[in-house]
Design an enzyme around this catalytic site. Sequence first.
Site, PDB file in Angstrom:
ATOM      1  N   ASP A 242       0.855  -1.185   0.000  1.00  0.00           N
ATOM      2  CA  ASP A 242       0.000   0.000   0.000  1.00  0.00           C
ATOM      3  C   ASP A 242       0.894   1.239   0.000  1.00  0.00           C
ATOM      4  O   ASP A 242       1.906   1.275   0.713  1.00  0.00           O
ATOM      5  CB  ASP A 242      -0.900  -0.015   1.236  1.00  0.00           C
ATOM      6  CG  ASP A 242      -2.026   0.988   1.153  1.00  0.00           C
ATOM      7  OD1 ASP A 242      -1.741   2.202   1.117  1.00  0.00           O
ATOM      8  OD2 ASP A 242      -3.181   0.563   1.136  1.00  0.00           O
ATOM      9  N   ILE A 243       0.548   2.244  -0.786  1.00  0.00           N
ATOM     10  CA  ILE A 243       1.373   3.459  -0.830  1.00  0.00           C
ATOM     11  C   ILE A 243       1.145   4.354   0.383  1.00  0.00           C
ATOM     12  O   ILE A 243       1.906   5.291   0.602  1.00  0.00           O
ATOM     13  CB  ILE A 243       1.171   4.263  -2.136  1.00  0.00           C
ATOM     14  CG1 ILE A 243      -0.268   4.756  -2.268  1.00  0.00           C
ATOM     15  CG2 ILE A 243       1.596   3.448  -3.341  1.00  0.00           C
ATOM     16  CD1 ILE A 243      -0.467   5.772  -3.377  1.00  0.00           C
TER      17      ILE A 243
ATOM     18  N   ASN B 261     -12.933  -3.321   2.677  1.00  0.00           N
ATOM     19  CA  ASN B 261     -13.822  -2.164   2.770  1.00  0.00           C
ATOM     20  C   ASN B 261     -14.763  -2.253   1.576  1.00  0.00           C
ATOM     21  O   ASN B 261     -14.312  -2.346   0.441  1.00  0.00           O
ATOM     22  CB  ASN B 261     -13.030  -0.856   2.719  1.00  0.00           C
ATOM     23  CG  ASN B 261     -12.105  -0.702   3.902  1.00  0.00           C
ATOM     24  OD1 ASN B 261     -12.432  -1.081   5.011  1.00  0.00           O
ATOM     25  ND2 ASN B 261     -10.927  -0.162   3.666  1.00  0.00           N
TER      26      ASN B 261
ATOM     27  N   GLY C  76     -15.194   3.295   3.727  1.00  0.00           N
ATOM     28  CA  GLY C  76     -13.808   3.677   3.492  1.00  0.00           C
ATOM     29  C   GLY C  76     -13.205   3.150   2.206  1.00  0.00           C
ATOM     30  O   GLY C  76     -12.020   3.360   1.962  1.00  0.00           O
ATOM     31  N   GLN C  77     -13.993   2.487   1.366  1.00  0.00           N
ATOM     32  CA  GLN C  77     -13.445   2.017   0.096  1.00  0.00           C
ATOM     33  C   GLN C  77     -13.196   3.219  -0.804  1.00  0.00           C
ATOM     34  O   GLN C  77     -14.096   4.032  -1.029  1.00  0.00           O
ATOM     35  CB  GLN C  77     -14.388   1.023  -0.576  1.00  0.00           C
ATOM     36  CG  GLN C  77     -13.804   0.409  -1.830  1.00  0.00           C
ATOM     37  CD  GLN C  77     -14.725  -0.613  -2.485  1.00  0.00           C
ATOM     38  OE1 GLN C  77     -15.880  -0.779  -2.093  1.00  0.00           O
ATOM     39  NE2 GLN C  77     -14.211  -1.303  -3.493  1.00  0.00           N
TER      40      GLN C  77
ATOM     41  N   HIS D 241     -10.501  -5.817  -3.151  1.00  0.00           N
ATOM     42  CA  HIS D 241      -9.158  -6.020  -2.619  1.00  0.00           C
ATOM     43  C   HIS D 241      -9.235  -6.271  -1.126  1.00  0.00           C
ATOM     44  O   HIS D 241     -10.165  -5.844  -0.463  1.00  0.00           O
ATOM     45  CB  HIS D 241      -8.244  -4.825  -2.913  1.00  0.00           C
ATOM     46  CG  HIS D 241      -8.706  -3.516  -2.364  1.00  0.00           C
ATOM     47  ND1 HIS D 241      -9.744  -2.791  -2.927  1.00  0.00           N
ATOM     48  CD2 HIS D 241      -8.278  -2.789  -1.300  1.00  0.00           C
ATOM     49  CE1 HIS D 241      -9.913  -1.668  -2.240  1.00  0.00           C
ATOM     50  NE2 HIS D 241      -9.053  -1.648  -1.233  1.00  0.00           N
TER      51      HIS D 241
ATOM     52  N   HIS E 175      -6.932  -5.960   2.429  1.00  0.00           N
ATOM     53  CA  HIS E 175      -5.761  -5.398   3.083  1.00  0.00           C
ATOM     54  C   HIS E 175      -5.189  -6.449   4.024  1.00  0.00           C
ATOM     55  O   HIS E 175      -5.929  -7.025   4.830  1.00  0.00           O
ATOM     56  CB  HIS E 175      -6.148  -4.177   3.931  1.00  0.00           C
ATOM     57  CG  HIS E 175      -6.710  -3.039   3.152  1.00  0.00           C
ATOM     58  ND1 HIS E 175      -5.976  -1.912   2.850  1.00  0.00           N
ATOM     59  CD2 HIS E 175      -7.941  -2.846   2.617  1.00  0.00           C
ATOM     60  CE1 HIS E 175      -6.735  -1.075   2.171  1.00  0.00           C
ATOM     61  NE2 HIS E 175      -7.927  -1.613   2.021  1.00  0.00           N
TER      62      HIS E 175
END
Length: 124
Positions: A35-36, A96, A102-103, A109, A111
């Site tokens: 994740d960035i 999410n 919060g998506q 995907h 996390h």
Amino acid sequence: MSGEPQADCLFCRIVAREIPATVVRETETTLAFRDINPQAPTHVLVVPKAHYPHAAALADADPALAGTLLAEAGRVAEEEKVAESAGGAGYRLIFNTGAGAGQTVFHAHVHVLGGGDGLREKLV
């Protein structure tokens, strides 16, 4: 259309290698990358290569791929050494689904979060 790459989807573009990402694991049907904006010392996203807008749509359309996604998340946790079986303290898997949850990227995907002592306090 679900399953088909979407030109305006960030994760579809990462899967197509149009946008760079730090890939940690790849299979024929999934891609895992860092994740960035990590929320934990280990924060990896695991995505299906096929486009589905969220986890529920993926599970409805392709239950086998949804299962593969979860299995790959577990393998990432092992390789990242956050799984208890790999000497870690454990990890979280978070989906999410929907903007209200919060998506922010509407491509299914999961996390994979682990490491650090504050993980339990940060998340429900």
